[in-house]
Design an enzyme around this catalytic site. Sequence first.
Site, mmCIF file in Angstrom:
data_model
loop_
_atom_site.group_PDB
_atom_site.id
_atom_site.type_symbol
_atom_site.label_atom_id
_atom_site.label_comp_id
_atom_site.label_asym_id
_atom_site.label_seq_id
_atom_site.Cartn_x
_atom_site.Cartn_y
_atom_site.Cartn_z
ATOM 1 N N SER A 260 -5.796 -11.797 1.205
ATOM 2 C CA SER A 260 -4.488 -10.872 1.769
ATOM 3 C C SER A 260 -3.604 -10.919 0.997
ATOM 4 C CB SER A 260 -3.895 -10.967 3.221
ATOM 5 O OG SER A 260 -2.553 -9.820 3.701
ATOM 6 N N ASP A 353 -8.735 -1.499 7.288
ATOM 7 C CA ASP A 353 -7.907 -1.922 6.613
ATOM 8 C C ASP A 353 -7.201 -1.257 6.179
ATOM 9 O OD1 ASP A 353 -5.518 -4.259 5.500
ATOM 10 O OD2 ASP A 353 -7.485 -4.797 4.510
ATOM 11 N N HIS A 383 -7.714 -6.130 9.046
ATOM 12 C CA HIS A 383 -8.019 -6.873 7.998
ATOM 13 C C HIS A 383 -7.699 -8.308 9.354
ATOM 14 C CE1 HIS A 383 -4.978 -7.427 4.611
ATOM 15 N NE2 HIS A 383 -4.736 -8.673 5.722
#
Length: 411
Positions: A260, A353, A383
């Site tokens: 991320s 995601d 995610h």
Amino acid sequence: MWFLRFHNYSSGPLQSGRISGNGDFRFPACCRQNQVLLAVCFDKQIFEPERADNLPENLVQSSELITATPVTFRHKLLEYVVRAFARAPMPVLKIIAGKPVEVEGKRLDPLMQIICQKFAPDPQNPPTLEEKRKDLDIRGAWLAHRLDSNVSIKTLTVPGPGDDIKCELHCPTGLPSSARAIIHFHGGGHVMGSPQSHRRTSNRMAKDTQSIVVVPDYRLAPENPFPAAIEDCLAVFDFVAENHQELGIDPNKIALAGGSAGGNLAAVVANHRRSAPIPPCLQILWYPNTERSTARQSFATLGSGFLLDLNEIQEFNDAYTPNPKNLLNPLATPASDDLAGVCPAIILAAGFDPYLDDNLAYAERLRQAGANVEMRVYASLIHGFTGMSELSQGAREAWTDTMVLINKALN
């Protein structure tokens, strides 16, 4: 029934502490709302990893772990309960999850579906940033692998552009005198996360790749907006490269990793150190944020209901890059950079995601620039799946696959 074994700790981050007020945690909703009979025996001992002395004293400052949030006995008890729940047989999880969720021909993993249902923030009473930070530090890796006794953890301090940067080093026993290394930048939207929140992931990566894993405690927004975080991460890479001999690291095998926001930072470091005297050899990007725009289709189709939503992404972007002039700055947005000459990449994306299309587009940009790219999409996952890599079957398979790719690339 649950058969739980508890262990005493004389020191370290799991020693009992207190979190007061709104920082405390409620009993998980999934355990309150679903009365499920599980037979689980925890036969693995939980331990504080032994401290090795295989690093030079002039660099290693401490054996104390970086602990942003104290962990109480209650948190440990809740973790046991959540892990027990996650070990339920798949048919039981499917019953609890209810009707399967499908988007564009992809079916959401049942455990991921339960997590999205039961652990999403209450929109009527959203948590504060401080509460989010505590939550991620404590519960961010409850479903990840336990710390390994054969991987020592030490702390070193790196001179930084703002202040000194503390880093955790995860060092497997029995490494050669010149070992490979992975600098692991934690995730958290640039506003939360710490070496504590990602400790289990870093520790397991060190074990499974037989590498020294360095985890910087970089500065967070909004207190320290762009470019503070990336300046810290560049400083840590430079320090590791310049001190590779003292750290026992092979200068030709220094990789970058992150998920991320951490993937964003890893990609930027890879781009901006491609011509350094000792450049990175590999970038490992889990569901990275490589663009500041949210215009791609997956943000519309997957931007709600899958734990990470579009509003939260915008909040993260606004906190990290409050000045609109920085939205296309290559130090903030790696996709806006010229990618020619960057190191090979392994990109791991999740099918549910919002960043999915972003990840696919960045992989294609890298290929067009001449980089070697291994792209994987784990269609049933959400995610942040690396934080569930032990007790989610899908996340565990994705983790195993990724470790094979990393070892192949570093060998």
